[in-house]
Motif scaffolding. Structure first.
Motif, short mmCIF file in Angstrom:
data_model
loop_
_atom_site.label_atom_id
_atom_site.label_comp_id
_atom_site.label_asym_id
_atom_site.label_seq_id
_atom_site.Cartn_x
_atom_site.Cartn_y
_atom_site.Cartn_z
N LEU A 140 0.83 -1.20 0.00
CA LEU A 140 0.00 0.00 0.00
C LEU A 140 0.87 1.26 0.00
N LEU A 141 1.89 1.29 0.85
CA LEU A 141 2.79 2.44 0.89
C LEU A 141 3.56 2.58 -0.43
N TYR A 142 3.96 1.46 -1.00
CA TYR A 142 4.70 1.50 -2.26
C TYR A 142 3.83 2.08 -3.38
N ALA A 143 2.58 1.69 -3.41
CA ALA A 143 1.66 2.23 -4.42
C ALA A 143 1.44 3.73 -4.22
N MET A 144 1.32 4.13 -2.97
CA MET A 144 1.12 5.56 -2.68
C MET A 144 2.35 6.39 -3.06
N SER A 145 3.54 5.81 -2.92
CA SER A 145 4.75 6.54 -3.30
C SER A 145 4.79 6.82 -4.79
N GLY A 146 4.16 5.95 -5.60
CA GLY A 146 4.12 6.19 -7.03
C GLY A 146 3.33 7.42 -7.41
N VAL A 147 2.38 7.82 -6.56
CA VAL A 147 1.60 9.03 -6.82
C VAL A 147 2.50 10.26 -6.77
N ILE A 148 3.50 10.25 -5.89
CA ILE A 148 4.45 11.36 -5.83
C ILE A 148 5.17 11.50 -7.17
N ASP A 149 5.50 10.37 -7.76
CA ASP A 149 6.15 10.35 -9.08
C ASP A 149 5.26 11.02 -10.12
N LEU A 150 3.98 10.77 -10.06
CA LEU A 150 3.03 11.36 -11.01
C LEU A 150 2.99 12.89 -10.83
N PHE A 151 2.99 13.35 -9.59
CA PHE A 151 3.01 14.79 -9.34
C PHE A 151 4.24 15.45 -9.98
N PHE A 152 5.37 14.75 -9.91
CA PHE A 152 6.60 15.32 -10.46
C PHE A 152 6.55 15.41 -11.98
N ILE A 153 6.03 14.36 -12.63
CA ILE A 153 5.93 14.37 -14.10
C ILE A 153 5.01 15.50 -14.56
#
Length: 509
Positions: free
Chosen positions: A349-362
């Motif tokens: 769950l935490l790993y999936a949520m960390s991917g959202v940060i990546d989306l914000f950066f892109i």
């Protein structure tokens, strides 16, 4: 090691203060903190063979950690600046030189069933080192070469790391079975070594790529395999014929032994206690498609992206490696006693949520809230690496606990092969995804779409956590009758020649 301080309830003597004992207490705490890791290593070396610990440092730390990280950065720049390939094609190439990891069962069978001159481990360390040294040297020294020739050399470097890791992992799996209480500690040590090696590799990669160029810097990856050759000569191993006073095994007998091992592996994999968690580990990797090459090209693009320099790209990955170390520390200190299913669910769950940060950066939303790119990318890389390591550590421990004693090298290699196939699907799936949304060397308009799809798949993995057992990480997972059968089903199955556990420890187990 806990520190002990003496307390005195009497009033202090004149002209003294209550805090006069504090520095002594602080020094004790600091000393305890510094010496604790060394005492931990000493404890492992006492219970296990010291040459085995050396092997972990060399293979997981130097070859897998340092070489793997340095190789990643130098290869990315090589394909981008020397060969000038599209990111989607490079993502496919990355999957191709990942193929040697898919053949882990083959390497495992070779080390278990085909000893060379009576040795099961030493020759394969030496062979892996030779392959890696030659491949790295050719990459750096040949000059201009066709993409196919370069790809073959990359496959050689990858094969060197895969064979060496299978050989040392066979020893790790056996120790994890013989002394189950040390299974989390062994995986922690492996991850500490690989993460620290990756930290050094990433920090130095930008400097070497900038000074020597993408191709010249690839010569550095030939050094760790050369040390692996040395490991093959110094690691302690007793010859099978000297240990058992038997005649040299014929090729036909070896083939028959392979057939026996394959039958045992097949029977073991049919048990729900084995195939269910193995299926989850495979799905968690396969569904987590990687868009790394798209990110890398975007990182270094002067128009669409943040235009990070070579040195800073290395710093980004180095921060990620340091974050991986933190993830290992968090697991080792606080999480290794939690049940498998509970820990893996929250880690995913935490790993999936960390991917959202990546989306914000892109999408560059970080600039809208006033966070510079170089700060936000550090935050994003740290979160992804910490959660990724916490997610992966219990799955490694789970894999070691699924191995039957006697064919632990081959079976652990089989489980890692399943993981590698999942990783291969992840890489090729990411390449096809980048191609489908038309991400190229200069067009990153739809890169956010690829990242969004990747994040959805990470969240979707949570639906399969029910396949993971609820048992603790130090508990046995295999049925007792299966473990007993595996050890005695073949005369050669229990011939483990590497003395990794002292006799007194074996007797206790």
């Amino acid at each position: 090691m806990s520190s002990i301080t003496t307390q005195n309830n009497d009033p202090p003597p004149p002209n003294t203060h209550f805090f006069t004992t504090k520095p002594k207490h602080n020094k004790t705490v600091i000393l305890s903190t510094i010496t604790q890791p060394f005492q931990w290593l000493q404890n492992l070396s006492t219970q296990l063979n010291p040459t085995f610990i050396l092997g972990i440092f060399l293979i997981h730390g130097l070859q897998q950690g340092f070489t793997g990280s340095f190789f990643r950065v130098a290869a990315d720049y090589y394909w981008k600046d020397i060969q000038k390939l599209q990111p989607s094609l490079v993502q496919i190439f990355a999957g191709i030189y990942f193929i040697p990891w898919v053949f882990k069962p083959l390497w495992g069978i070779l080390t278990d069933a085909f000893p060379i001159r009576g040795y099961r481990r030493r020759p394969y360390f030496i062979g892996a080192g030779v392959i890696g040294t030659v491949s790295g040297t050719v990459l750096a020294a040949k000059g201009e070469m066709a993409a196919g020739v370069a790809l073959a050399c990359f496959v050689g470097v990858s094969a060197s790391m895969a064979i060496a890791e299978v050989t040392i992992d066979a020893c790790i799996a056996r120790n994890s079975i013989e002394v189950r209480s040390l299974a989390p500690d062994l995986q922690s040590l492996c991850s500490f070594c690989s993460s620290f090696g990756a930290l050094v590799g990433f920090v130095s990669s930008g400097f070497f790529v900038h000074r020597l160029g993408p191709q010249g810097s690839l010569g550095v990856v030939a050094v760790p395999p050369a040390l692996t050759i040395l490991l093959g000569f110094v690691i302690y191993e007793r010859r099978t014929d000297a240990l058992h006073n038997e005649k040299k095994q014929t090729f036909l007998q070896a083939v028959e032994g392979v057939g026996t091992k394959v039958r045992i592996m097949y029977k073991t994999m049919r048990h729900p206690q084995v195939w269910k968690p193995s299926l989850y580990i495979f799905l968690s990797l396969a569904l987590s498609v990687t868009t790394h090459e798209g990110h890398f090209y975007w990182y270094t693009d002067p128009k669409a992206g943040p235009a990070f320099s070579k040195e800073f790209v290395g710093v980004i990955y180095a921060v990620g490696a340091f974050a991986s170390i933190l993830g290992v520390m968090i697991y080792h200190k606080s999480l290794k006693d939690y049940p498998f299913r509970t820990l893996i669910f929250y880690a995913q769950l935490l790993y999936a949520m960390s991917g959202v940060i990546d989306l914000f950066f892109i999408l560059r939303w970080n600039l809208k809230v006033g966070i510079p790119d170089y700060i936000f990318v550090i935050i994003e890389e740290s979160c992804t690496r910490i959660t990724g390591k916490i997610k992966w550590m219990p799955m490694l421990v789970l894999s070691t606990q699924l191995c039957p004693l006697g064919i632990e090298g081959t079976f652990f290699a089989l489980l890692m092969c399943i993981d590698s196939i999942g990783g291969l699907i992840s890489k090729w799936g990411g390449g096809l995804l980048l191609h489908a949304v038309n991400v190229s060397r200069t067009d990153f308009t739809n890169l956010w779409v690829a990242v969004f799809v990747r994040d959805l798949l990470r969240f979707g993995t949570l639906a399969f956590v029910f396949l993971v057992p609820k048992k603790g990480q130090s508990e046995g997972l295999l049925p007792s009758e299966l473990s007993g059968e595996n050890v005695s089903s073949d005369g050669n199955v229990d011939e483990e020649t590497l003395e990794l556990v002292p006799p007194n420890v074996k007797n206790e187990v």
